[in-house]
Design a protein around this motif. Structure first.
Motif, PDB file in Angstrom:
ATOM      1  N   GLU A   1       0.810  -1.218   0.000  1.00 40.98           N
ATOM      2  CA  GLU A   1       0.000   0.000   0.000  1.00 40.98           C
ATOM      3  C   GLU A   1       0.846   1.273   0.000  1.00 40.98           C
ATOM      4  O   GLU A   1       0.581   2.208  -0.763  1.00 40.98           O
ATOM      5  N   THR A   2       1.884   1.315   0.841  1.00 38.07           N
ATOM      6  CA  THR A   2       2.673   2.548   0.999  1.00 38.07           C
ATOM      7  C   THR A   2       4.063   2.474   0.384  1.00 38.07           C
ATOM      8  O   THR A   2       4.701   3.507   0.193  1.00 38.07           O
ATOM      9  N   GLY A   3       4.558   1.264   0.100  1.00 36.76           N
ATOM     10  CA  GLY A   3       5.923   1.117  -0.378  1.00 36.76           C
ATOM     11  C   GLY A   3       6.939   1.043   0.752  1.00 36.76           C
ATOM     12  O   GLY A   3       8.139   0.943   0.508  1.00 36.76           O
ATOM     13  N   TYR A   4       6.457   1.112   1.997  1.00 39.16           N
ATOM     14  CA  TYR A   4       7.303   0.941   3.197  1.00 39.16           C
ATOM     15  C   TYR A   4       8.076  -0.364   3.074  1.00 39.16           C
ATOM     16  O   TYR A   4       7.512  -1.402   2.713  1.00 39.16           O
ATOM     17  N   ARG A   5       9.380  -0.333   3.355  1.00 36.29           N
ATOM     18  CA  ARG A   5      10.211  -1.529   3.265  1.00 36.29           C
ATOM     19  C   ARG A   5      10.857  -1.834   4.610  1.00 36.29           C
ATOM     20  O   ARG A   5      11.345  -0.929   5.281  1.00 36.29           O
ATOM     21  N   ARG A   6      10.851  -3.095   4.955  1.00 34.72           N
ATOM     22  CA  ARG A   6      11.383  -3.524   6.249  1.00 34.72           C
ATOM     23  C   ARG A   6      12.380  -4.656   6.026  1.00 34.72           C
ATOM     24  O   ARG A   6      12.049  -5.680   5.442  1.00 34.72           O
ATOM     25  N   ARG A   7      13.610  -4.458   6.510  1.00 37.36           N
ATOM     26  CA  ARG A   7      14.647  -5.494   6.413  1.00 37.36           C
ATOM     27  C   ARG A   7      15.043  -5.910   7.822  1.00 37.36           C
ATOM     28  O   ARG A   7      15.470  -5.090   8.630  1.00 37.36           O
ATOM     29  N   GLN A   8      14.877  -7.193   8.106  1.00 45.23           N
ATOM     30  CA  GLN A   8      15.214  -7.694   9.424  1.00 45.23           C
ATOM     31  C   GLN A   8      16.722  -7.857   9.537  1.00 45.23           C
ATOM     32  O   GLN A   8      17.349  -8.533   8.720  1.00 45.23           O
TER      33      GLN A   8
END
Length: 204
Positions: A108-115
């Motif tokens: 939806e927002t393009g937010y990216r999360r890398r653990q």
């Protein structure tokens, strides 16, 4: 249309289904606990839909798990064990290459999360990239039994914590207190990159 399913979509589907079944909840019970529609949960579990960051936040709140936990693979992560010498004995170090790290993107927002850390590490650390103009809200329940620190690396983050608003710049950190509705907002025209450090604490 391609029938290939993103591995992270499959991973999230399996984790949501496993957590629901472990509690012996029906789809309707999880929908009531999370505020996510039964139809959406069903689509997620059938790998037909990738949940948004908002939906993940609501599901994690219902399960009393962190968002990172829902994104963590039950089968571990790509890593290499390196043997060395330390304190007179052989030690093992888990090396995780940047190229091997799974990156989850909010559709939806393009937010990216890398653990950054693996599920075995006692503290969860994740790198977040919040696009210009994006905002991601989380309910207060998503922060129950969790202590969290946010560290801004690049850009500007406007952080809403209940009725309080904090404007954070590169190098700024904020240690979150008692659970409250929170919104991560990037109201600038450039990407914001920040790190989230999370540790669980026992129920009072």
């Amino acid at each position: 249309m391609s029938n290939i399913v993103d591995p992270l979509v499959r991973q999230i589907a399996a984790r949501v289904r496993a957590e629901r079944e472990r509690r012996r909840w029906t789809l309707a019970q999880l929908a009531e606990a999370s505020g996510v529609s039964q139809a959406m949960i069903s689509r997620i579990e059938r790998e037909e839909s990738s949940p948004t960051a908002v939906v993940l936040g609501k599901l994690s709140a219902a399960f009393q798990l962190s968002v990172s936990s829902l994104l963590a693979s039950a089968e571990g992560e790509a890593a290499a064990e390196v043997e060395g010498e330390g304190e007179g004995e052989r030690v093992r170090v888990r090396v995780r290459r940047e190229a091997d790290a799974a990156v989850w993107r909010d559709p939806e927002t393009g937010y990216r999360r890398r653990q950054i850390t693996s599920p075995r590490f006692p503290t969860e650390i994740a790198e977040i990239r919040l696009p210009a103009g994006a905002q991601v809200p989380y309910p207060a329940a998503a922060f129950a039994f969790i202590r969290q620190l946010v560290w801004v690396l690049d850009g500007q983050l406007t952080f809403h914590e209940g009725d309080l608003v904090h404007h954070l710049h590169p190098g700024d950190t904020i240690e979150l207190g008692e659970p409250a509705p929170r919104v991560f907002v990037n109201d600038t025209d450039t990407e914001c990159r920040y790190v989230v450090v999370l540790a669980r604490h026992p129920q009072p």
